[in-house]
Scaffold this motif. Structure first.
Motif, PDB file in Angstrom:
ATOM      1  N   GLY B 210       0.836  -1.180  -0.015  1.00 34.34           N
ATOM      2  CA  GLY B 210      -0.089   0.005  -0.074  1.00 34.34           C
ATOM      3  C   GLY B 210       1.038   1.276  -0.003  1.00 34.34           C
ATOM      4  O   GLY B 210       0.417   2.160  -0.367  1.00 34.34           O
ATOM      5  N   VAL B 211       2.023   1.319   0.387  1.00 34.53           N
ATOM      6  CA  VAL B 211       2.986   2.278   0.677  1.00 34.53           C
ATOM      7  C   VAL B 211       3.596   2.083  -0.939  1.00 34.53           C
ATOM      8  O   VAL B 211       4.305   1.305  -1.168  1.00 34.53           O
ATOM      9  CB  VAL B 211       3.717   2.411   1.674  1.00 34.53           C
ATOM     10  N   SER B 212       3.457   3.568  -1.701  1.00 37.46           N
ATOM     11  CA  SER B 212       4.282   3.513  -2.805  1.00 37.46           C
ATOM     12  C   SER B 212       4.851   4.959  -2.823  1.00 37.46           C
ATOM     13  O   SER B 212       4.111   5.838  -2.596  1.00 37.46           O
ATOM     14  CB  SER B 212       3.328   3.198  -4.002  1.00 37.46           C
ATOM     15  N   PHE B 213       5.775   5.002  -3.342  1.00 39.74           N
ATOM     16  CA  PHE B 213       6.265   6.154  -3.876  1.00 39.74           C
ATOM     17  C   PHE B 213       6.918   6.413  -5.093  1.00 39.74           C
ATOM     18  O   PHE B 213       7.308   5.431  -5.527  1.00 39.74           O
ATOM     19  CB  PHE B 213       6.775   7.127  -2.862  1.00 39.74           C
ATOM     20  N   ASP B 214       6.682   7.658  -5.598  1.00 37.67           N
ATOM     21  CA  ASP B 214       6.871   7.952  -7.037  1.00 37.67           C
ATOM     22  C   ASP B 214       8.037   7.349  -7.619  1.00 37.67           C
ATOM     23  O   ASP B 214       9.293   7.555  -6.945  1.00 37.67           O
ATOM     24  CB  ASP B 214       6.892   9.525  -7.414  1.00 37.67           C
ATOM     25  N   ASN B 215       7.962   6.819  -8.835  1.00 41.19           N
ATOM     26  CA  ASN B 215       9.397   6.344  -9.689  1.00 41.19           C
ATOM     27  C   ASN B 215      10.376   6.983  -9.954  1.00 41.19           C
ATOM     28  O   ASN B 215      11.407   6.938  -9.362  1.00 41.19           O
ATOM     29  CB  ASN B 215       8.600   5.536 -10.638  1.00 41.19           C
ATOM     30  N   LEU B 216       9.901   8.360 -10.344  1.00 36.79           N
ATOM     31  CA  LEU B 216      10.993   9.373 -10.645  1.00 36.79           C
ATOM     32  C   LEU B 216      11.550   9.709  -9.362  1.00 36.79           C
ATOM     33  O   LEU B 216      12.728   9.970  -9.366  1.00 36.79           O
ATOM     34  CB  LEU B 216      10.314  10.816 -11.410  1.00 36.79           C
ATOM     35  N   LEU B 217      10.681  10.038  -8.348  1.00 34.58           N
ATOM     36  CA  LEU B 217      11.395  10.431  -6.798  1.00 34.58           C
ATOM     37  C   LEU B 217      12.567   9.442  -6.397  1.00 34.58           C
ATOM     38  O   LEU B 217      13.466   9.997  -5.908  1.00 34.58           O
ATOM     39  CB  LEU B 217      10.047  10.744  -5.870  1.00 34.58           C
ATOM     40  N   ARG B 218      11.875   8.135  -6.513  1.00 38.16           N
ATOM     41  CA  ARG B 218      13.067   7.329  -6.138  1.00 38.16           C
ATOM     42  C   ARG B 218      14.419   7.361  -6.800  1.00 38.16           C
ATOM     43  O   ARG B 218      15.381   7.391  -6.226  1.00 38.16           O
ATOM     44  CB  ARG B 218      12.495   5.835  -6.247  1.00 38.16           C
ATOM     45  N   CYS B 219      14.192   7.548  -8.401  1.00 32.92           N
ATOM     46  CA  CYS B 219      15.330   7.798  -8.955  1.00 32.92           C
ATOM     47  C   CYS B 219      16.335   9.041  -8.710  1.00 32.92           C
ATOM     48  O   CYS B 219      17.487   8.994  -8.744  1.00 32.92           O
ATOM     49  CB  CYS B 219      14.841   7.497 -10.563  1.00 32.92           C
ATOM     50  N   LEU B 220      15.361  10.033  -8.442  1.00 39.68           N
ATOM     51  CA  LEU B 220      16.119  11.297  -8.199  1.00 39.68           C
ATOM     52  C   LEU B 220      17.102  11.256  -6.631  1.00 39.68           C
ATOM     53  O   LEU B 220      18.005  11.568  -6.672  1.00 39.68           O
ATOM     54  CB  LEU B 220      15.310  12.442  -7.701  1.00 39.68           C
ATOM     55  N   ILE B 221      16.354  10.366  -5.795  1.00 36.87           N
ATOM     56  CA  ILE B 221      17.129  10.287  -4.639  1.00 36.87           C
ATOM     57  C   ILE B 221      18.130   9.267  -4.779  1.00 36.87           C
ATOM     58  O   ILE B 221      19.428   9.630  -4.431  1.00 36.87           O
ATOM     59  CB  ILE B 221      16.292   9.441  -3.524  1.00 36.87           C
ATOM     60  N   GLY B 222      18.198   8.242  -5.628  1.00 34.35           N
ATOM     61  CA  GLY B 222      19.253   7.348  -6.076  1.00 34.35           C
ATOM     62  C   GLY B 222      20.378   8.286  -6.601  1.00 34.35           C
ATOM     63  O   GLY B 222      21.598   8.247  -6.249  1.00 34.35           O
ATOM     64  N   VAL B 223      19.977   8.766  -7.784  1.00 32.54           N
ATOM     65  CA  VAL B 223      20.930   9.752  -8.392  1.00 32.54           C
ATOM     66  C   VAL B 223      21.669  10.879  -7.372  1.00 32.54           C
ATOM     67  O   VAL B 223      23.033  10.959  -7.534  1.00 32.54           O
ATOM     68  CB  VAL B 223      20.277  10.610  -9.827  1.00 32.54           C
ATOM     69  N   ALA B 224      21.067  11.383  -6.411  1.00 29.75           N
ATOM     70  CA  ALA B 224      21.456  12.452  -5.714  1.00 29.75           C
ATOM     71  C   ALA B 224      22.435  11.847  -4.559  1.00 29.75           C
ATOM     72  O   ALA B 224      23.521  12.335  -4.429  1.00 29.75           O
ATOM     73  CB  ALA B 224      20.198  13.024  -4.913  1.00 29.75           C
ATOM     74  N   LEU B 225      22.000  10.610  -4.135  1.00 28.41           N
ATOM     75  CA  LEU B 225      22.966   9.895  -3.191  1.00 28.41           C
ATOM     76  C   LEU B 225      24.218   9.521  -3.842  1.00 28.41           C
ATOM     77  O   LEU B 225      25.478   9.631  -3.350  1.00 28.41           O
ATOM     78  CB  LEU B 225      22.387   8.837  -2.397  1.00 28.41           C
ATOM     79  N   PHE B 226      24.016   8.882  -5.014  1.00 31.35           N
ATOM     80  CA  PHE B 226      25.186   8.536  -5.816  1.00 31.35           C
ATOM     81  C   PHE B 226      26.340   9.656  -5.991  1.00 31.35           C
ATOM     82  O   PHE B 226      27.156   9.704  -6.014  1.00 31.35           O
ATOM     83  CB  PHE B 226      24.796   7.921  -7.333  1.00 31.35           C
ATOM     84  N   SER B 227      25.745  10.716  -6.591  1.00 34.74           N
ATOM     85  CA  SER B 227      26.650  12.031  -6.804  1.00 34.74           C
ATOM     86  C   SER B 227      27.154  12.383  -5.753  1.00 34.74           C
ATOM     87  O   SER B 227      28.444  12.991  -5.816  1.00 34.74           O
ATOM     88  CB  SER B 227      25.877  12.886  -8.128  1.00 34.74           C
ATOM     89  N   SER B 228      26.636  12.445  -4.621  1.00 31.35           N
ATOM     90  CA  SER B 228      27.040  13.049  -3.524  1.00 31.35           C
ATOM     91  C   SER B 228      28.319  12.254  -3.118  1.00 31.35           C
ATOM     92  O   SER B 228      29.292  12.832  -2.618  1.00 31.35           O
ATOM     93  CB  SER B 228      25.928  12.750  -2.053  1.00 31.35           C
ATOM     94  N   ALA B 229      28.204  10.957  -3.178  1.00 33.18           N
ATOM     95  CA  ALA B 229      29.519  10.189  -2.815  1.00 33.18           C
ATOM     96  C   ALA B 229      30.732  10.563  -3.734  1.00 33.18           C
ATOM     97  O   ALA B 229      31.844  10.984  -3.267  1.00 33.18           O
ATOM     98  CB  ALA B 229      29.252   8.650  -3.181  1.00 33.18           C
ATOM     99  N   TYR B 230      30.398  10.755  -4.962  1.00 30.63           N
ATOM    100  CA  TYR B 230      31.512  11.373  -5.872  1.00 30.63           C
ATOM    101  C   TYR B 230      31.906  12.868  -5.599  1.00 30.63           C
ATOM    102  O   TYR B 230      32.962  13.286  -5.425  1.00 30.63           O
ATOM    103  CB  TYR B 230      31.147  11.279  -7.223  1.00 30.63           C
ATOM    104  N   MET B 231      31.119  13.488  -5.025  1.00 28.81           N
ATOM    105  CA  MET B 231      31.145  14.936  -4.864  1.00 28.81           C
ATOM    106  C   MET B 231      32.339  15.025  -3.653  1.00 28.81           C
ATOM    107  O   MET B 231      33.118  15.675  -3.340  1.00 28.81           O
ATOM    108  CB  MET B 231      30.133  15.756  -4.703  1.00 28.81           C
ATOM    109  N   ALA B 232      31.765  13.927  -2.555  1.00 29.55           N
ATOM    110  CA  ALA B 232      32.380  14.066  -1.233  1.00 29.55           C
ATOM    111  C   ALA B 232      33.949  13.918  -1.590  1.00 29.55           C
ATOM    112  O   ALA B 232      34.912  14.423  -0.976  1.00 29.55           O
ATOM    113  CB  ALA B 232      31.737  12.831  -0.547  1.00 29.55           C
TER     114      ALA B 232
END
Ligand SMILES: Nc1ncnc2c1ncn2[C@@H]1O[C@H](COP(=O)(O)OP(=O)(O)OP(=O)(O)O)[C@@H](O)[C@H]1O
Ligand SMILES: [Mg+2]
Lengths: 247, 354
Positions: B210-232
């Motif tokens: 019953g809990v679902s959240f938006d596909n695009l939002l999930r990808c946004l979070i994935g991309v953001a965390l992924f690039s944060s690691a590189y930026m760090a």
């Protein structure tokens, strides 16, 4: 100096180790208000370590260090309180290269003392005049000579209006022709009555302004005397050997 | 003649140099006219269907691009609501342009607008779902809109988060240090495609029913965390270049950890690594195309989707579409690159000789 003046720095039985290396051994030192102490000694004897412990850039492991009535412990509030009152001038100047001379001087008063900007700038100009470079205020540190940079560093430290000033070999990184301009500023500071602790090998300066010379070797204070006695009749063999080398 | 002298000195100074120069001239002579011919002179510029492009020896089929331009920019965003996307673009530009021009005043407010206010405005405008606005599901978003949403989210999140992670990695507190190292090393070691698959396919399996959240939002979070690691790691490189004396001078006047970092260390460290930061931004911008693998249509995905449009099936359609997408990506990335060169020069002169 009368024994009744207030004790500004009290170092009692301080020991410090870097891993197994015993860098400060049972150090005892008292500095009273208005006193000027010169610390000398061979390279690696622990001079820098001692004065860095006094403003807690390094932590000691045994004994007590009390600065202006505040004992240094792990308590960050106390450390900050002590650092506000102890100005520090480094061998390598350590000016902030991305800021103008004026901003270097106003930064700490504004952020640490919460002083209004215009007031901080007026104060900075006053102390830049005291070190005779008000005209360099808008330049960046990289555009100044070594001697000018060190004078800015002194002005920067004074802008915090500290009760104590410490110097760690302030002239060692300078070309010979610039040493005098920095020493002149330090002498003037001494004449103002500032409590000073200077690590330096400038023995002329020591003779001229020091109340006491402290000689360190291998982590110990070997000898402590008024300049007159220290230079004319040193007691310890190690002091004699050291003086023979540098004089 | 100075030109002759220059050529002699730089292009024909020896046998080897002369051979290289001639070879380069030959390659340019062969390739450049052919490319220009294909893109401009033999290209078809007008028409309303594939018929226009089915000419013998025709070059690029530009009407395919112009006819689909709406899809390329907005995806399947409803026609009646396109003004919302345009307004979002305009508001973004209104915040971005002044912050990029160094002489413009009020940088602090500008930054707050861009990093705090604008994202909220953009979410409301684009997704709707508020009184007075029709909700537009993210599955209808596409094209350049999605590319920019993914890239800008990544950029806006990765810089501050990357800075925090870099500071955390150098922290004296073991727990914070270990958490930062763990985070950075985890995200750096996983390919972005895997991150996107996990975000879009695996994550829902772990969420309660019953809990679902938006596909695009999930990808946004994935991309953001992924690039944060590189930026760090980029930022950490800059932090390491700052001499210890800078920390000590700041601490010696009683500045706190955050004051020291904010006023003394980070301004210098970030300046040192502008090329690396921009490099990461550019990499991120191009990597956004990977979202097409989880069914999100970014610019490239939208170009591919339109290729199967029966009105426009022509032999040169794919090439035309891809060249168009490449040009758009190139424009953005080249813009970022030039801007970083400009900033570096400017900061250099402000810095004095040092
Ligand atoms: N962070 C450290 N870790 C380990 N050993 C250190 C560290 N800092 C200093 N030491 C050692 O402690 C000793 C004392 O160093 P200190 O810098 O106090 O000497 P100094 O008297 O100031 O010498 P100099 O005249 O060369 O500046 C030296 O042997 C030095 O190698
Ligand atoms: Mg030293």
């Amino acid at each position: 100096m009368s024994d009744k003046s207030k004790i500004m720095i009290g170092v009692e039985n301080v020991n410090k180790w870097y891993d197994d290396f015993h860098v400060l051994k049972n150090i005892n030192l008292t500095v009273r208000e208005g006193e000027r102490i010169v610390i000398a000694g061979p390279s690696g004897s622990g001079k820098s370590t001692l004065i860095r412990c006094i403003n807690r850039l390094e932590a000691h492991q045994q004994g007590r260090i009390i600065v202006d009535g505040v004992e240094l412990t792990d308590d960050l509030k106390r450390i900050d309180a002590v650092r506000r009152e102890v100005g520090m001038v480094f061998q390598q100047f350590n000016l902030f290269p991305h800021m103008s001379v004026l901003d270097n001087c106003t930064l700490a008063p504004i952020w640490v003392r919460k002083m209004p900007k215009d007031e901080a700038e007026a104060l900075a100009m006053k102390y830049l005049e005291r070190v005779k470079i008000p005209e360099q205020a808008t330049k960046f540190p990289g555009q100044l000579s070594g001697g000018q940079q060190q004078r800015v560093a002194i002005a920067r430290a004074r802008c915090m209006q500290p009760k104590i000033m410490q110097f760690d070999e302030p002239t060692s990184a300078l070309d010979p022709e610039m040493i005098k301009e920095v020493l002149d500023v330090m002498v003037e500071l001494a004449l103002d009555g500032m409590t000073m602790v200077c690590v330096t090998h400038e023995m002329g300066f020591a003779r001229q302004v020091a109340n006491r010379v402290v000689f360190m070797d291998q982590g110990e204070i070997v000898e402590e005397a008024e300049p007159e006695t220290f230079f004319s009749s040193p007691k310890n063999e190690r002091t004699k050997a050291f003086l023979a080398q540098i004089l | 003649m100075t030109a002759v002298k220059w050529a002699h000195k730089n292009l024909f100074s020896g046998v080897w140099n002369t051979i290289l120069t001639l070879a380069a001239i030959y390659l340019i002579a062969v390739a450049v006219p052919a490319i220009f011919d294909w893109m401009i002179f033999s290209a078809v510029w007008t028409g309303d269907s594939r018929a226009a492009c089915l000419v013998p020896d025709a070059g690029a089929c530009w009407p395919f691009v112009t006819a689909n331009l709406k899809q390329f920019i907005y995806g399947r965003y409803p026609d009646a609501e396109l003004w919302r996307v345009n307004l979002t673009f305009a508001l973004g530009l209104a915040g971005l342009v002044p912050i990029l021009i160094p002489s413009m005043p009020a940088k602090r407010w500008n930054l707050i607008y861009l990093v705090v206010a604008y994202p909220l405005i953009a979410i409301v405008l684009l997704a709707g779902d508020r009184p007075g606005l029709v909700g537009v599901e993210t599955s209808l978003w596409g094209g350049l809109l999605v590319t920019l949403v993914v890239a800008i989210t990544g950029i806006v999140v990765s810089l501050p988060l990357g800075v925090l992670l870099a500071l955390g990695r150098r922290s004296e507190m073991p727990v914070i240090r270990m958490l930062s190292i763990g985070f950075i090393e985890f995200w750096r070691a996983v390919p972005l495609i895997t991150v996107l698959f996990m975000a879009s396919v695996m994550l829902p399996l772990f969420l309660p029913e019953g809990v679902s959240f938006d596909n695009l939002l999930r990808c946004l979070i994935g991309v953001a965390l992924f690039s944060s690691a590189y930026m760090a790691e980029v930022v950490r490189g800059g932090l390491q270049a700052i001499p210890r004396g800078q920390y000590e001078a700041a601490r010696a006047v009683g500045m706190s950890y955050w004051q020291t970092m904010g006023q003394i260390i980070l301004p210098q460290a970030l300046r040192h690594v502008i090329p690396g930061i921009v490099n990461t931004f550019i990499g991120l911008f191009k990597d956004t195309t990977l979202v097409l693998i989880v069914g999100i249509f970014d610019l490239l995905g939208q170009v591919r989707a339109q290729l199967s449009d029966p009105t426009w099936i022509v032999p040169q359609g794919a090439t035309t579409g891809y060249v168009f997408a490449a040009l758009v990506f190139w424009l953005f990335c080249f813009g970022m690159s030039r801007y970083s060169v400009f900033m570096e020069r400017r900061l250099d002169t402000g810095h004095g000789k040092n």
